[in-house]
Design a protein around this motif. Structure first.
Motif: not given
Length: 239
Positions: A41-46, A120-124, A155-156
């Motif tokens: 995950t990268l950056g906000a919110p995670f 929603l951007n989650i990560g990579a 995300l889950r």
């Protein structure tokens, strides 16, 4: 259609990773000609966190990008497109600090794929090879398909791992009715052409990212104050 006979099994394994708590990295290694993988995950919110890494080199690649705030994974997430580099240690104006830090790494070719759901951007996902390597068009398509499934799993996990998220508090409060959430889920399903499960996951992720309750977001969707078709059409707008 994937040409790799292992693709179907990888899809099944990745789709069940949340329930089984199995590796999110292994399915990528089964299908693609790479030596290592990391999911983050990268950056906000995670927050910036390595969810899984197949080996120390993959974990180090993630750590460098976290520390420096630049690299393929960041570009993949912000652009929502795959990012490739044939020689990670070579001078690259995109990531001057990262390229310099990669000088002594065993990894050579890097491939990064975004993890996103709706707006929603989650990560990579970061993949690497020890020597010069490339991915065919079919392999890139396979990686994109696996990344799409992986985004849902990350995300889950991120929502479930929170000890007390706004959505969970809301769902267990007295007098909470699911009727509006069901209605909002149906509207998101129609807006985006996704499954009911993905529509509900998008609503939960949106609520989590903005520190709101699921009930509040559902009410805004039903009242048409939130339209995910518009959110989806503008990838530059992140949550």
């Amino acid at each position: 259609m994937s040409e790799n006979p292992a693709f179907g099994a990888a899809v099944e394994d990745l789709s069940q990773a949340f329930e089984r708590r199995t590796s999110l990295c292994r399915p990528f290694l089964r299908v693609l000609p790479v030596h290592g993988a990391a999911v983050s995950t990268l950056g906000a919110p995670f927050g910036s966190e390595t969810i899984c890494a197949s080996d120390d080199t993959a974990a180090r690649l993630d750590e460098l990008q976290f520390d420096l705030g630049e690299g393929p994974c960041w570009d993949a997430m912000t652009s929502r497109r795959p990012v490739f580099t044939a020689d990670a240690s070579a001078a690259d104006p995109r990531w001057p600090l990262f390229a310099q830090a990669m000088g002594e790494s065993e990894a050579l070719s890097l491939f990064a794929f975004p993890l996103a759901l709706g707006s929603l951007n989650i990560g990579a996902v970061d993949l690497y090879t020890l020597g010069a390597g490339t991915l065919t068009t079919v392999q890139v398509d396979d990686a994109i398909a696996l990344s799409s499934i992986c985004a849902r799993q990350v995300l889950r996990r991120s929502i479930a791992d929170q000890s007390s998220t706004p959505g969970e508090q809301d769902q267990h409060s007295d007098g909470f009715s699911r009727r509006e959430v069901h209605q909002a889920t149906g509207m998101v399903l129609a807006q985006l052409g996704v499954s009911a499960a993905d529509a509900l996951l998008i609503i939960n992720g949106y609520a989590f990212a903005r520190g709101r309750t699921v009930r509040e977001v559902a009410a805004d969707i039903v009242a048409r104050r939130i339209d995910f078709a518009e959110e989806w059409s503008d990838p530059s707008e992140t949550l």
